[in-house]
Enzyme design. Structure first.
Site, PDB file in Angstrom:
ATOM      1  N   LYS A 179       0.826  -1.217   0.000  1.00 24.70           N
ATOM      2  CA  LYS A 179       0.000   0.000   0.000  1.00 24.70           C
ATOM      3  C   LYS A 179       0.859   1.266   0.000  1.00 24.70           C
ATOM      4  O   LYS A 179       0.490   2.262  -0.592  1.00 24.70           O
ATOM      5  CB  LYS A 179      -0.958   0.009   1.190  1.00 24.70           C
ATOM      6  CG  LYS A 179      -2.065  -1.026   1.016  1.00 24.70           C
ATOM      7  CD  LYS A 179      -3.298  -0.735   1.842  1.00 24.70           C
ATOM      8  CE  LYS A 179      -4.419  -1.686   1.407  1.00 24.70           C
ATOM      9  NZ  LYS A 179      -5.634  -1.591   2.157  1.00 24.70           N
TER      10      LYS A 179
ATOM     11  N   LYS B 196      -4.564  -9.087  -6.617  1.00 21.26           N
ATOM     12  CA  LYS B 196      -5.819  -9.223  -5.871  1.00 21.26           C
ATOM     13  C   LYS B 196      -6.897  -8.280  -6.432  1.00 21.26           C
ATOM     14  O   LYS B 196      -6.578  -7.144  -6.790  1.00 21.26           O
ATOM     15  CB  LYS B 196      -5.526  -8.863  -4.405  1.00 21.26           C
ATOM     16  CG  LYS B 196      -6.632  -9.153  -3.445  1.00 21.26           C
ATOM     17  CD  LYS B 196      -6.272  -8.674  -2.034  1.00 21.26           C
ATOM     18  CE  LYS B 196      -6.543  -7.203  -1.850  1.00 21.26           C
ATOM     19  NZ  LYS B 196      -7.002  -6.808  -0.513  1.00 21.26           N
TER      20      LYS B 196
ATOM     21  N   LYS C 280     -10.806  -2.748  -4.208  1.00 22.60           N
ATOM     22  CA  LYS C 280     -11.634  -1.541  -4.421  1.00 22.60           C
ATOM     23  C   LYS C 280     -10.815  -0.400  -4.986  1.00 22.60           C
ATOM     24  O   LYS C 280     -11.320   0.456  -5.684  1.00 22.60           O
ATOM     25  CB  LYS C 280     -12.211  -0.955  -3.126  1.00 22.60           C
ATOM     26  CG  LYS C 280     -12.586  -1.846  -2.024  1.00 22.60           C
ATOM     27  CD  LYS C 280     -13.054  -0.998  -0.820  1.00 22.60           C
ATOM     28  CE  LYS C 280     -13.428  -1.869   0.340  1.00 22.60           C
ATOM     29  NZ  LYS C 280     -12.330  -2.098   1.286  1.00 22.60           N
TER      30      LYS C 280
HETATM   31  N1  AQP Z   1      -9.748  -9.964  -3.523  1.00 25.63           N
HETATM   32  C1  AQP Z   1     -10.142 -10.460  -2.362  1.00 25.63           C
HETATM   33  N2  AQP Z   1     -10.423 -11.775  -2.230  1.00 25.63           N
HETATM   34  C2  AQP Z   1     -10.846 -12.284  -1.044  1.00 25.63           C
HETATM   35  N3  AQP Z   1     -11.033 -11.530   0.074  1.00 25.63           N
HETATM   36  C3  AQP Z   1     -10.768 -10.210  -0.021  1.00 25.63           C
HETATM   37  N4  AQP Z   1     -10.834  -9.203   0.869  1.00 25.63           N
HETATM   38  C4  AQP Z   1     -10.466  -8.048   0.275  1.00 25.63           C
HETATM   39  N5  AQP Z   1     -10.146  -8.278  -1.005  1.00 25.63           N
HETATM   40  C5  AQP Z   1     -10.319  -9.613  -1.219  1.00 25.63           C
HETATM   41  C6  AQP Z   1     -11.255  -9.369   2.255  1.00 25.63           C
HETATM   42  O1  AQP Z   1     -12.275  -8.417   2.511  1.00 25.63           O
HETATM   43  C7  AQP Z   1     -12.185  -8.037   3.888  1.00 25.63           C
HETATM   44  C8  AQP Z   1     -12.249  -6.562   4.014  1.00 25.63           C
HETATM   45  O2  AQP Z   1     -11.163  -5.967   3.357  1.00 25.63           O
HETATM   46  P1  AQP Z   1     -10.824  -4.453   3.642  1.00 25.63           P
HETATM   47  O3  AQP Z   1     -11.730  -3.569   2.914  1.00 25.63           O
HETATM   48  O4  AQP Z   1     -10.806  -4.197   5.088  1.00 25.63           O
HETATM   49  O5  AQP Z   1      -9.344  -4.277   3.154  1.00 25.63           O
HETATM   50  P2  AQP Z   1      -8.555  -4.815   1.954  1.00 25.63           P
HETATM   51  O6  AQP Z   1      -8.174  -6.238   2.219  1.00 25.63           O
HETATM   52  O7  AQP Z   1      -7.424  -3.863   1.763  1.00 25.63           O
HETATM   53  O8  AQP Z   1      -9.589  -4.772   0.728  1.00 25.63           O
HETATM   54  P3  AQP Z   1      -9.442  -4.042  -0.659  1.00 25.63           P
HETATM   55  O9  AQP Z   1     -10.668  -4.298  -1.459  1.00 25.63           O
HETATM   56  O10 AQP Z   1      -8.147  -4.397  -1.316  1.00 25.63           O
HETATM   57  O11 AQP Z   1      -9.473  -2.532  -0.224  1.00 25.63           O
HETATM   58  P4  AQP Z   1      -8.491  -1.362  -0.591  1.00 25.63           P
HETATM   59  O12 AQP Z   1      -8.428  -1.336  -2.084  1.00 25.63           O
HETATM   60  O13 AQP Z   1      -9.135  -0.157   0.026  1.00 25.63           O
HETATM   61  O14 AQP Z   1      -7.167  -1.700   0.024  1.00 25.63           O
HETATM   62  C9  AQP Z   1     -10.905  -8.631   4.456  1.00 25.63           C
HETATM   63  O15 AQP Z   1     -11.224  -9.791   5.188  1.00 25.63           O
HETATM   64  C10 AQP Z   1     -10.138  -9.014   3.224  1.00 25.63           C
HETATM   65  O16 AQP Z   1      -9.289 -10.121   3.440  1.00 25.63           O
END
Ligand code: AQP
Length: 344
Positions: free
Chosen positions: A125, A208, A211
């Site tokens: 990040k 991955k 969002k």
């Molecule tokens: N691609 C994914 N596959 C499976 N699980 C996922 N999670 C996120 N992306 C995937 C799971 O969703 C939960 C919440 O995630 P988060 O929003 O707290 O943070 P993150 O993991 O950083 O998700 P994003 O979508 O990648 O957000 P951004 O882009 O803002 O960093 C967690 O349980 C995560 O494992």
């Protein structure tokens, strides 16, 4: 109990689930399959369940205040629309329960710099400009440990990307218990698994689904309508081979593996059972099947979300009631933590 629970702890602690999602933008199919769908399953198992909109985590990167307020409510609405029932689970936002931040500070003093420096999510990040990242982003896993341990949660359903943070939560609990010679915090079990533990980008099977990916074509958003879903799946990267009839045939084919895994997870099927049905098909036949299944799952959730967002006072009441219940659990645990440390 969910099949993905990896072992049975946890001695004296009550079976309690905690997990959270950041209100950092619209939810993706990855968030839904990797986390929220599992939240709903565990709510219906034999657990006490606590689910949180982790807004303090979201501000580790700058958020537009107006958008943040909207995203907090939309995330809460999508929890409920996906099947979380405020009568069965505690739903609330993190900043409404100050014990998270207070225990987070204690854990900043327990966790070691070296532990944090190994966290791959910080490296991803922060990117090349790590010196300019916030201190909050660096310390994120200590706050995450506080989110979980403020409730003495024993199980945490998360996607595969959070595995390392969960290990750090366990290390913090072990070190705290060791330093103060007391068996106070549980050593929490991650609940990770199934075909969608890591949903990958539709444009690049090595990344991955996220969002914050600049390309909207890389992800399916929970609010995408059927035309958008069809367009994204039609454009999803694949290879030139047909689909195999066994998982071994997906090895080294990241994009094919991803699409078949999404299909399996959406239908609560194993990879084996899906491949025994679709083996031999071409992507041109399989993609419409995937569109149909994704639309059938996501459309009702997205229209229910729209309905819930029409009644903001009621949604805010759910969050306020949840925060009250959450605080009543976290407050005595924080107080006892302070007693152990010698702070009151
Ligand atoms: N691609 C994914 N596959 C499976 N699980 C996922 N999670 C996120 N992306 C995937 C799971 O969703 C939960 C919440 O995630 P988060 O929003 O707290 O943070 P993150 O993991 O950083 O998700 P994003 O979508 O990648 O957000 P951004 O882009 O803002 O960093 C967690 O349980 C995560 O494992």
């Amino acid at each position: 109990m969910s099949e993905a629970v990896q072992s049975e702890p946890i001695g004296k602690f009550k079976k309690r689930v905690f997990s959270g999602v950041q209100p950092s933008g619209g939810l993706t199919l990855g968030n839904y399959l990797g986390a929220i769908k599992r939240f709903v399953q565990m709510q219906n198992d034999d657990y006490e369940t606590i689910y949180c909109v982790v807004d303090l985590h979201a501000i580790t990167v700058w958020q537009n205040p107006k958008m943040l307020r909207q995203n907090i409510r939309e995330l809460a609405a999508s929890f409920i629309a996906s099947g979380l029932d405020p009568k069965k689970s505690i739903l609330f936002n993190q900043s409404a329960v100050p014990e998270h931040a207070q225990l987070g500070w204690v854990f900043n003093c327990v966790a070691r710099m070296g532990w944090m420096q190994r966290m791959t999510q910080f490296k991803d990040k922060a990117g090349k400009n790590a010196q300019n990242a916030s201190l909050g982003l660096f310390g994120y896993p200590a706050l995450m440990a506080a989110d979980i341990l403020a409730y003495h949660a024993t199980h945490v359903p998360v996607g595969d990307d959070q595995k390392q943070h969960l290990e750090l939560t366990r290390d913090i609990a072990i070190k705290f218990n060791h330093d103060y010679e007391i068996d106070f915090f549980p050593v929490t079990e991650p609940v990770i698994g199934g075909p969608a533990a890591r949903v990958m980008s539709l444009r690049d099977g090595t990344k991955k689904m996220s969002k914050s990916d600049p390309s909207d074509l890389s992800r399916i958003n929970m609010t995408d309508n059927s035309d958008m879903i069809a367009n994204k799946i039609r454009k999803a990267k694949t290879d030139q081979y047909g689909l195999p009839s066994e998982p071994k045939g997906l090895e080294g084919r990241a994009e094919a593996q991803n699409l078949v895994s999404i299909y399996a997870a959406l239908g609560d099927q194993s990879l084996e059972s899906v491949l025994s049905e679709i083996g031999g098909k071409q992507f041109s036949d399989f993609k419409p099947m995937l569109v149909e299944r994704a639309t059938a799952v996501l459309s009702p959730i997205s229209s229910e979300m729209g309905r819930i967002m029409q009644d903001i006072p009621q949604l805010d009441k759910v969050l306020n009631d949840g925060a009250f219940k959450a605080k009543s659990l976290a407050e005595p645990i924080l107080k006892k933590t302070f007693d152990i440390i010698g702070l009151n």
